[in-house]
Design a protein around this motif. Structure first.
Motif, mmCIF file in Angstrom:
data_model
loop_
_atom_site.group_PDB
_atom_site.id
_atom_site.type_symbol
_atom_site.label_atom_id
_atom_site.label_comp_id
_atom_site.label_asym_id
_atom_site.label_seq_id
_atom_site.Cartn_x
_atom_site.Cartn_y
_atom_site.Cartn_z
ATOM 1 N N ALA A 90 10.907 28.523 21.569
ATOM 2 C CA ALA A 90 9.760 28.953 22.362
ATOM 3 C C ALA A 90 10.229 29.871 23.474
ATOM 4 O O ALA A 90 11.298 29.689 24.039
ATOM 5 C CB ALA A 90 9.051 27.734 22.955
ATOM 6 N N ARG A 91 9.405 30.841 23.792
ATOM 7 C CA ARG A 91 9.785 31.817 24.814
ATOM 8 C C ARG A 91 10.065 31.141 26.149
ATOM 9 O O ARG A 91 10.954 31.543 26.888
ATOM 10 C CB ARG A 91 8.671 32.860 24.960
ATOM 11 N N ALA A 92 9.330 30.061 26.455
ATOM 12 C CA ALA A 92 9.510 29.398 27.741
ATOM 13 C C ALA A 92 10.885 28.769 27.878
ATOM 14 O O ALA A 92 11.353 28.509 28.975
ATOM 15 C CB ALA A 92 8.436 28.325 27.920
ATOM 16 N N GLN A 93 11.563 28.511 26.751
ATOM 17 C CA GLN A 93 12.871 27.881 26.800
ATOM 18 C C GLN A 93 13.980 28.873 27.115
ATOM 19 O O GLN A 93 15.106 28.482 27.361
ATOM 20 C CB GLN A 93 13.170 27.212 25.454
ATOM 21 N N LEU A 94 13.663 30.157 27.075
ATOM 22 C CA LEU A 94 14.695 31.168 27.268
ATOM 23 C C LEU A 94 14.771 31.579 28.730
ATOM 24 O O LEU A 94 13.832 32.165 29.262
ATOM 25 C CB LEU A 94 14.401 32.408 26.417
ATOM 26 N N LEU A 103 19.745 45.838 15.713
ATOM 27 C CA LEU A 103 18.596 46.525 16.310
ATOM 28 C C LEU A 103 17.800 45.588 17.216
ATOM 29 O O LEU A 103 17.303 46.004 18.272
ATOM 30 C CB LEU A 103 17.701 47.093 15.213
ATOM 31 N N ALA A 104 17.682 44.315 16.828
ATOM 32 C CA ALA A 104 16.965 43.351 17.664
ATOM 33 C C ALA A 104 17.695 43.137 18.986
ATOM 34 O O ALA A 104 17.068 43.014 20.051
ATOM 35 C CB ALA A 104 16.813 42.024 16.925
ATOM 36 N N HIS A 105 19.010 43.093 18.927
ATOM 37 C CA HIS A 105 19.817 42.939 20.143
ATOM 38 C C HIS A 105 19.621 44.142 21.066
ATOM 39 O O HIS A 105 19.388 43.982 22.274
ATOM 40 C CB HIS A 105 21.290 42.793 19.748
ATOM 41 N N GLU A 106 19.707 45.354 20.503
ATOM 42 C CA GLU A 106 19.551 46.556 21.326
ATOM 43 C C GLU A 106 18.130 46.667 21.876
ATOM 44 O O GLU A 106 17.927 47.059 23.031
ATOM 45 C CB GLU A 106 19.892 47.803 20.500
ATOM 46 N N LEU A 107 17.147 46.326 21.061
ATOM 47 C CA LEU A 107 15.758 46.330 21.518
ATOM 48 C C LEU A 107 15.588 45.412 22.725
ATOM 49 O O LEU A 107 14.894 45.753 23.699
ATOM 50 C CB LEU A 107 14.848 45.882 20.372
ATOM 51 N N SER A 108 16.242 44.267 22.682
ATOM 52 C CA SER A 108 16.103 43.292 23.766
ATOM 53 C C SER A 108 16.757 43.775 25.053
ATOM 54 O O SER A 108 16.314 43.418 26.149
ATOM 55 C CB SER A 108 16.690 41.947 23.326
ATOM 56 N N HIS A 109 17.802 44.579 24.950
ATOM 57 C CA HIS A 109 18.372 45.173 26.158
ATOM 58 C C HIS A 109 17.315 46.009 26.887
ATOM 59 O O HIS A 109 17.273 46.042 28.121
ATOM 60 C CB HIS A 109 19.563 46.074 25.806
ATOM 61 N N VAL A 110 16.459 46.690 26.121
ATOM 62 C CA VAL A 110 15.450 47.556 26.736
ATOM 63 C C VAL A 110 14.280 46.738 27.257
ATOM 64 O O VAL A 110 13.828 46.930 28.387
ATOM 65 C CB VAL A 110 14.959 48.620 25.737
ATOM 66 N N THR A 111 13.770 45.815 26.442
ATOM 67 C CA THR A 111 12.600 45.045 26.875
ATOM 68 C C THR A 111 12.918 44.165 28.078
ATOM 69 O O THR A 111 12.031 43.877 28.889
ATOM 70 C CB THR A 111 12.055 44.165 25.735
ATOM 71 N N GLN A 112 14.177 43.747 28.213
ATOM 72 C CA GLN A 112 14.569 42.937 29.368
ATOM 73 C C GLN A 112 14.998 43.801 30.555
ATOM 74 O O GLN A 112 15.489 43.283 31.555
ATOM 75 C CB GLN A 112 15.701 41.979 28.980
ATOM 76 N N ARG A 113 14.854 45.126 30.414
ATOM 77 C CA ARG A 113 15.126 46.111 31.474
ATOM 78 C C ARG A 113 16.581 46.099 31.930
ATOM 79 O O ARG A 113 16.898 46.401 33.086
ATOM 80 C CB ARG A 113 14.201 45.904 32.680
ATOM 81 N N ARG A 166 19.997 36.016 22.840
ATOM 82 C CA ARG A 166 18.975 34.976 22.708
ATOM 83 C C ARG A 166 17.605 35.562 22.385
ATOM 84 O O ARG A 166 16.924 35.112 21.461
ATOM 85 C CB ARG A 166 18.899 34.162 24.005
ATOM 86 N N VAL A 167 17.210 36.567 23.159
ATOM 87 C CA VAL A 167 15.906 37.183 22.913
ATOM 88 C C VAL A 167 15.909 37.872 21.551
ATOM 89 O O VAL A 167 14.962 37.745 20.766
ATOM 90 C CB VAL A 167 15.555 38.177 24.037
ATOM 91 N N GLY A 168 16.983 38.599 21.259
ATOM 92 C CA GLY A 168 17.068 39.302 19.982
ATOM 93 C C GLY A 168 17.032 38.364 18.795
ATOM 94 O O GLY A 168 16.410 38.662 17.767
#
Length: 482
Positions: A7-11, A119-129, A191-193
């Motif tokens: 769950a997102r809340a756990q991250l 790609l999911a890892h790199e995407l998460s670098h951007v979404t997490q600013r 984790r997010v990725g």
């Protein structure tokens, strides 16, 4: 069965400590993207782009659904993946939602899921600013200076001379340090990725196997072929975290067999990124010398890379023969048959056999590889009017397709429609963010009209006047970055 995402809340997140606005980050990203478009290693390969987009778009959708990709960032950022034909194993996130992906990385992945994990890892670098926070650390530097430093650091991974041409040595060291994400950022992107990957429907085992592959490479003292490791260090904390996640996977699950589609795309990446005659000849030789009992997927990938390598060596006979062997092998597999057919058409056109390529291509197809290959084949066989008509419709729907605009320009030129050809060439420059070059072409078109050389095409002349004003406005905005 894939394990359910946490769950997102756990991250735990690092919070948004960024001082760079999303608009500023987008402008900085576009500055860097303009230079990447100009890089000789940039490649707009319709077949590989289509495949990568088939992985990338589900990840974006999952990130939106999870709330990682906010509505503001979704609208403001580019979210585009640019391919580089560099054979090194590398992928990188840049400001403003731009991503770089080397063909070398595609070539070493053994599944679609492994590629998706990167790609999911790199995407998460951007979404997490993360990138915004890193660049904001240089508070005293103007955005254009930061952009130049990022470009220099990227160039330095391939050539120190190229880096020195952009920035001084001290700046390169400083920016290289900023490009190296912190341990906390790496773990957060993992984790997010990981959860984005699973929500998008990919097998989380791909994240684990790709991580293990990179970890092993790190232990073997990276010789330079894995620049990804220098900006994404394989720390013990990350390894422990990934091992814990691996425990959540079903123990009885065997590794998935390589899919035919991914194997062919990895083979294509190897052939397009191969450097030098010897490397290309090796790919041709590998197919010619393979044993009779080689596994079908392996056989298909060897034939694919051999055909494309032979085409690059201008050995059209071998290229066509190997592509035909591939087509014969894959005739009962819908996905494989299409890729083999596209390859056969491609090597035929490259070898001056465009007429034989036409029966392989549907003039009414709606997928980009078919549209562009058919256009090239028909243009080479005297069908410029048909090509112009087909591509006019295409670019109206896909205005950022630079290759389509270039081909449309060639079709207009073949018909003596110089004014339209110049405008199409200008639109191709707009598509790669080179507004200065686009304005030059549009002004050349206006000069042609003033000299009476527009062929009386008043509608096109009016469009050119309007587009000149629009692109000049974009150029002025672009100039504010400096």
């Amino acid at each position: 069965m894939a394990c359910a995402p946490l769950a997102r809340a756990q991250l735990p997140t690092l919070g948004d400590e960024s001082e760079m606005t999303s608009s500023a980050e987008r402008r900085l990203g576009e500055k860097i993207a303009r230079e990447l478009y100009r890089d000789p290693d940039y490649i707009d390969d319709p077949v590989l782009v289509e495949y990568v987009q088939g992985v990338w778009q589900p990840l974006l959708a999952a990130s939106r659904a999870r709330g990682d990709l906010t509505a503001e960032l979704d609208q403001r950022f580019a979210w585009q993946v640019l391919l580089g034909k560099d054979r090194t194993v590398n992928a990188f996130a840049l400001p403003g939602g731009w991503m770089g992906l080397h063909l070398g990385l595609i070539s070493v992945t053994t599944s679609r899921d492994e590629l998706a994990s990167v790609l999911a890892h790199e995407l998460s670098h951007v979404t997490q600013r993360h990138i915004s926070r890193l660049t904001s650390q240089e508070k005293r530097q103007a955005p254009w200076v930061i952009g130049a430093m990022i470009l220099g650091a990227l160039a330095g991974r391939k050539s120190p001379d190229a880096a020195n041409a952009m920035i001084s040595g001290s700046q390169a060291v400083a920016m290289q340090g900023q490009l190296n994400f912190s341990r906390d950022m790496e773990r957060e992107a993992d984790r997010v990725g990981y959860n984005v990957l699973t929500q998008a429907g990919f097998d989380p085992q791909g994240f684990v196997t790709m991580f293990n592959k990179l970890t092993q490479a790190a232990r073997l003292n990276d010789s330079g072929d894995y620049p990804y490791l220098r900006t994404h260090p394989m720390t013990t904390e990350r390894a422990a975290d990934m091992q814990a996640r691996q425990q959540l996977l079903p123990r009885e699950k065997a590794p998935a067999a390589p899919s035919l589609e991914h194997s062919l795309m990895a083979a294509r990446a190897r052939a397009l990124s191969a450097v030098g005659v010897d490397a290309l000849r090796t790919l041709v030789h590998d197919a010619a010398s393979m044993p009779a009992n080689v596994a079908p997927v392996r056989r298909a990938s060897l034939l694919y890379s051999a055909s494309l390598a032979a085409s690059r060596l201008r050995d059209t006979g071998t290229a066509v023969t190997q592509a035909q062997r591939l087509a014969d092998q894959l005739k009962d597999d819908a996905v494989g048959a299409r890729l083999a057919r596209l390859l056969l058409a491609e090597v035929s056109i490259a070898g001056g056999r465009a007429q034989s390529a036409l029966p392989l291509l549907d003039a009414n197809a709606t997928k980009r590889p078919e549209v562009l290959l058919w256009s090239h084949a028909r243009l080479a066989t005297g069908g410029a009017p048909e090509v112009a008509q087909r591509l006019q419709t295409w670019v109206a729907q896909q205005p950022r397709d630079a290759e389509a605009w270039h081909t449309l320009s060639a079709a207009y030129t073949a018909q003596g429609q110089q004014l339209r050809a110049i405008r199409a060439d200008a639109e191709a420059q707009v598509a790669v963010l080179d507004y200065a070059a686009a304005v030059d072409r549009l002004k050349a078109a206006q000069d042609l009209v003033r000299r009476g050389g527009g062929g009386g095409d008043h509608i096109e002349a009016s469009i050119i006047d309007s587009r000149t004003r629009e692109v000049e406005s974009l150029l002025r905005e672009q100039s504010l970055e400096r």
